[in-house]
Design a protein around this motif. Structure first.
Motif, PDB file in Angstrom:
ATOM      1  N   THR A  63       0.800  -1.087   0.047  1.00 16.68           N
ATOM      2  CA  THR A  63       0.150  -0.026  -0.007  1.00 16.68           C
ATOM      3  C   THR A  63       0.783   1.320   0.149  1.00 16.68           C
ATOM      4  O   THR A  63       1.834   1.260   0.611  1.00 16.68           O
ATOM      5  CB  THR A  63      -1.010  -0.101   1.297  1.00 16.68           C
ATOM      6  N   LYS A  73      -6.554   5.424  -7.515  1.00 18.00           N
ATOM      7  CA  LYS A  73      -7.695   6.144  -7.386  1.00 18.00           C
ATOM      8  C   LYS A  73      -8.925   5.766  -8.380  1.00 18.00           C
ATOM      9  O   LYS A  73      -9.963   5.462  -7.788  1.00 18.00           O
ATOM     10  CB  LYS A  73      -7.588   7.732  -7.597  1.00 18.00           C
ATOM     11  N   ILE A  97     -10.488   1.999  -7.532  1.00 10.62           N
ATOM     12  CA  ILE A  97     -11.076   1.925  -6.310  1.00 10.62           C
ATOM     13  C   ILE A  97     -12.423   2.870  -6.428  1.00 10.62           C
ATOM     14  O   ILE A  97     -13.249   2.109  -5.934  1.00 10.62           O
ATOM     15  CB  ILE A  97      -9.946   2.638  -5.309  1.00 10.62           C
ATOM     16  N   LEU A 155     -15.919   1.565   0.895  1.00 11.15           N
ATOM     17  CA  LEU A 155     -14.514   1.832   0.436  1.00 11.15           C
ATOM     18  C   LEU A 155     -13.887   0.573   1.134  1.00 11.15           C
ATOM     19  O   LEU A 155     -12.965  -0.065   0.574  1.00 11.15           O
ATOM     20  CB  LEU A 155     -14.102   3.070   1.420  1.00 11.15           C
ATOM     21  N   ILE A 210     -11.383  -2.017  -0.897  1.00 12.73           N
ATOM     22  CA  ILE A 210      -9.978  -2.468  -0.642  1.00 12.73           C
ATOM     23  C   ILE A 210      -9.570  -3.627  -0.250  1.00 12.73           C
ATOM     24  O   ILE A 210      -8.695  -4.379  -0.670  1.00 12.73           O
ATOM     25  CB  ILE A 210      -9.461  -1.399   0.610  1.00 12.73           C
ATOM     26  N   ALA A 239      -9.757  -5.925  -3.393  1.00 12.96           N
ATOM     27  CA  ALA A 239      -8.491  -5.434  -3.982  1.00 12.96           C
ATOM     28  C   ALA A 239      -7.318  -6.275  -3.380  1.00 12.96           C
ATOM     29  O   ALA A 239      -6.460  -7.182  -3.933  1.00 12.96           O
ATOM     30  CB  ALA A 239      -8.050  -4.358  -4.042  1.00 12.96           C
ATOM     31  N   ALA A 240      -7.335  -6.177  -1.901  1.00 14.29           N
ATOM     32  CA  ALA A 240      -6.091  -7.139  -1.324  1.00 14.29           C
ATOM     33  C   ALA A 240      -6.239  -8.548  -1.414  1.00 14.29           C
ATOM     34  O   ALA A 240      -5.222  -9.252  -1.443  1.00 14.29           O
ATOM     35  CB  ALA A 240      -6.223  -6.534   0.184  1.00 14.29           C
ATOM     36  N   ILE A 248      -1.851  -0.914  -3.987  1.00 12.94           N
ATOM     37  CA  ILE A 248      -2.893  -0.140  -3.632  1.00 12.94           C
ATOM     38  C   ILE A 248      -2.610   0.897  -3.251  1.00 12.94           C
ATOM     39  O   ILE A 248      -1.765   1.347  -2.152  1.00 12.94           O
ATOM     40  CB  ILE A 248      -3.730  -0.871  -2.592  1.00 12.94           C
ATOM     41  N   ARG A 252      -6.604   6.101  -0.104  1.00 13.33           N
ATOM     42  CA  ARG A 252      -7.888   5.796   0.548  1.00 13.33           C
ATOM     43  C   ARG A 252      -7.791   5.051   1.647  1.00 13.33           C
ATOM     44  O   ARG A 252      -8.626   4.387   2.185  1.00 13.33           O
ATOM     45  CB  ARG A 252      -8.507   4.724  -0.492  1.00 13.33           C
ATOM     46  N   SER A 278      -5.716   2.648   2.789  1.00 10.60           N
ATOM     47  CA  SER A 278      -5.572   1.358   2.469  1.00 10.60           C
ATOM     48  C   SER A 278      -4.559   0.720   3.609  1.00 10.60           C
ATOM     49  O   SER A 278      -4.637  -0.320   3.909  1.00 10.60           O
ATOM     50  CB  SER A 278      -5.165   0.789   1.172  1.00 10.60           C
ATOM     51  N   HIS A 291       1.750  -7.600   4.434  1.00 10.40           N
ATOM     52  CA  HIS A 291       1.335  -6.327   3.713  1.00 10.40           C
ATOM     53  C   HIS A 291       2.560  -5.176   4.041  1.00 10.40           C
ATOM     54  O   HIS A 291       3.213  -5.474   5.191  1.00 10.40           O
ATOM     55  CB  HIS A 291       0.164  -5.657   4.596  1.00 10.40           C
ATOM     56  N   SER A 296       3.819  -1.379   3.785  1.00  4.15           N
ATOM     57  CA  SER A 296       3.056  -0.072   3.571  1.00  4.15           C
ATOM     58  C   SER A 296       4.139   1.301   3.515  1.00  4.15           C
ATOM     59  O   SER A 296       5.162   1.043   4.330  1.00  4.15           O
ATOM     60  CB  SER A 296       2.364   0.429   4.868  1.00  4.15           C
TER      61      SER A 296
END
Length: 273
Positions: free
Chosen positions: A5, A32, A35, A74, A78, A81-82, A89, A92, A94, A104, A106
């Motif tokens: 993310t 963007k 999503i 939302l 998300i 998608a994950a 991603i 948003r 995420s 994950h 980030s």
């Protein structure tokens, strides 16, 4: 292998770096547009996106049912998608939604305001004054979005695995650093654990969507938590009967789960004061 993310300041090259990471790893890219498209497909009116989608939220706006509805759409977008794994991603919140996943990574990309203003001037062919104004407005909206929906200060660095000053390195070098981190940090075991947790989060979010959108139950801030085969409902309701109905519905939807409530019943609570 991993879910990456990205949070980024305007003109920090965050979108370009994210696209490069996805390209080099062969990952799916969710920016963007992707999503927002999924949120609308799920049922949220496109005409209302601008009100909540990284828009500035006042105190009262943060308490409306519309805010809850947007957040549920939302979260679903998300999490979906994950669930595809091997993806990047962007934005948003995420990185907050997926913070507990073992697979994950980030990242947050930043740069000096002067440099970002110069980049915007070139990109938009605008004056420095206009560029600075856009940067300030963008940061204000981003701060409001994360505070309003997740009670998180976007300036807090502790949520991110990697913070990068994009004024020091080029896009390829930064992408390489993120890819190296993902490959070295995400083991097959972590990947399996992360996928398992995503499945649980999706089950919980599906229950929230059923109760709110299908049965239209009046439960504010409705969320779920799952531990093994036990699901707990969280939120606020004005009537005990609403909570009881929710438990009945969830038990029918998930017959193999033990279902409990941690929902606060505000009306009953006031009656006993």
């Amino acid at each position: 292998m991993a879910i990456i993310t990205v949070s980024r300041q305007l003109a920090s090259l965050g979108d370009e770096i994210s696209a490069k990471i996805a390209e080099r790893l062969g990952y799916k890219f969710f920016g963007k547009k992707e999503i927002e498209k999924r949120i609308v497909e799920l049922g949220f009116p496109a005409s209302k996106l601008a009100k909540f989608d990284e828009g500035k939220m006042g105190f009262l706006a943060g308490l409306t049912r519309g805010r809850d509805e947007y957040l549920n759409y939302l979260l679903t977008a998300i999490l979906e998608a994950a669930s595809e794994n091997n993806c990047v991603i962007v934005g948003r919140g995420s990185f907050i939604i997926l913070k507990d996943l073992e697979n994950h990574i980030s990242c947050r990309f930043m740069a000096d305001e002067k440099l970002r203003a110069e980049r915007l001037q070139k990109e938009l062919s605008c004056t420095r004054k206009t560029a600075i104004k856009k940067l300030v407005a963008s940061e204000s909206l981003q701060k409001s979005f994360h505070k309003g929906f997740f009670n998180f200060d976007i300036q807090d660095p502790t949520m991110f695995d990697m913070l990068v000053n994009t004024g020091k390195l080029d896009v390829d070098a930064i992408a390489s650093s993120v890819i190296t981190l993902a490959k070295e940090h995400i083991t097959p075991e972590k990947d399996l654990e992360g996928q398992k947790k995503i499945d649980e989060l999706l089950i919980g979010q599906r229950i929230v969507d059923i109760l709110i959108f299908l049965y239209n139950l009046d439960i504010s801030f409705l969320r779920t938590s799952i531990e093994g085969k036990k699901l707990t409902l969280h939120g606020m309701a004005e009537k005990k009967s609403v909570v009881e109905k929710a438990l009945t519905i969830v038990s029918a939807e998930l017959p193999t789960y033990e279902v409990k409530s941690a929902i606060s019943v505000t009306h009953d609570f006031k009656a006993y004061r």
